[in-house]
Design a protein around this motif. Structure first.
Motif, mmCIF file in Angstrom:
data_model
loop_
_atom_site.group_PDB
_atom_site.id
_atom_site.type_symbol
_atom_site.label_atom_id
_atom_site.label_comp_id
_atom_site.label_asym_id
_atom_site.label_seq_id
_atom_site.Cartn_x
_atom_site.Cartn_y
_atom_site.Cartn_z
ATOM 1 N N ASP A 1 34.115 51.866 38.970
ATOM 2 C CA ASP A 1 34.504 52.234 37.608
ATOM 3 C C ASP A 1 35.087 50.981 36.963
ATOM 4 O O ASP A 1 36.211 50.587 37.265
ATOM 5 C CB ASP A 1 35.527 53.363 37.661
ATOM 6 C CG ASP A 1 36.057 53.747 36.290
ATOM 7 O OD1 ASP A 1 35.703 53.068 35.290
ATOM 8 O OD2 ASP A 1 36.838 54.697 36.217
ATOM 9 N N GLU A 2 34.320 50.348 36.085
ATOM 10 C CA GLU A 2 34.758 49.109 35.450
ATOM 11 C C GLU A 2 34.955 49.295 33.942
ATOM 12 O O GLU A 2 34.777 48.366 33.165
ATOM 13 C CB GLU A 2 33.748 47.991 35.731
ATOM 14 C CG GLU A 2 33.668 47.624 37.190
ATOM 15 C CD GLU A 2 33.993 46.178 37.479
ATOM 16 O OE1 GLU A 2 34.781 45.573 36.723
ATOM 17 O OE2 GLU A 2 33.466 45.656 38.452
ATOM 18 N N MET B 1 33.432 43.622 30.827
ATOM 19 C CA MET B 1 33.302 42.886 29.567
ATOM 20 C C MET B 1 34.201 41.652 29.508
ATOM 21 O O MET B 1 34.743 41.299 28.477
ATOM 22 C CB MET B 1 33.570 43.799 28.373
ATOM 23 C CG MET B 1 32.729 45.060 28.347
ATOM 24 S SD MET B 1 30.972 44.752 28.271
ATOM 25 C CE MET B 1 30.784 44.202 26.613
ATOM 26 N N GLY B 2 34.418 40.999 30.654
ATOM 27 C CA GLY B 2 35.148 39.747 30.685
ATOM 28 C C GLY B 2 36.657 39.860 30.682
ATOM 29 O O GLY B 2 37.355 38.855 30.579
ATOM 30 N N ALA C 1 34.897 42.753 37.149
ATOM 31 C CA ALA C 1 35.931 42.376 38.111
ATOM 32 C C ALA C 1 35.379 42.189 39.523
ATOM 33 O O ALA C 1 35.853 41.336 40.261
ATOM 34 C CB ALA C 1 37.048 43.414 38.116
ATOM 35 N N HIS C 2 34.361 42.965 39.902
ATOM 36 C CA HIS C 2 33.838 42.838 41.271
ATOM 37 C C HIS C 2 33.207 41.476 41.524
ATOM 38 O O HIS C 2 33.085 41.043 42.662
ATOM 39 C CB HIS C 2 32.828 43.951 41.582
ATOM 40 C CG HIS C 2 31.527 43.808 40.866
ATOM 41 N ND1 HIS C 2 31.311 44.362 39.620
ATOM 42 C CD2 HIS C 2 30.387 43.165 41.202
ATOM 43 C CE1 HIS C 2 30.078 44.069 39.236
ATOM 44 N NE2 HIS C 2 29.500 43.336 40.179
ATOM 45 N N GLN C 3 32.845 40.762 40.475
ATOM 46 C CA GLN C 3 32.204 39.461 40.627
ATOM 47 C C GLN C 3 33.155 38.404 41.181
ATOM 48 O O GLN C 3 32.698 37.398 41.710
ATOM 49 C CB GLN C 3 31.598 39.004 39.292
ATOM 50 C CG GLN C 3 30.459 39.900 38.874
ATOM 51 C CD GLN C 3 29.987 39.621 37.457
ATOM 52 O OE1 GLN C 3 30.784 39.292 36.574
ATOM 53 N NE2 GLN C 3 28.696 39.769 37.240
#
Length: 68
Positions: free
Chosen positions: A44-45, A50-51, A58-60
């Protein structure tokens, strides 16, 4: 988690009670367990995408991918 688990749904960063990141490696370990048990990893982002965390999602930051 077991082979009966079909999916794991989590927020990669808690945002409602303040900004509370998980310990380093947490998302990577969840990804490994989901892969091992053939479970979906759902993130759930809504608040962290969106940066807003410096990366598009966030998972990146942990260089993992949720299930597509």
């Amino acid at each position: 988690m077991s082979d009966k688990t079909c999916a794991v749904l989590l927020e990669p960063l808690q945002g409602e009670a303040g900004v509370l990141p998980p310990p380093r490696g947490y998302l990577s370990r969840v990804r490994e367990l989901c892969t091992k048990h053939a479970a979906l990893m759902l993130l759930d982002e809504v608040q962290t995408g969106m940066g807003r965390t410096g990366a598009y999602f966030a998972h990146q930051h942990e260089r993992i991918e949720p299930t597509r």
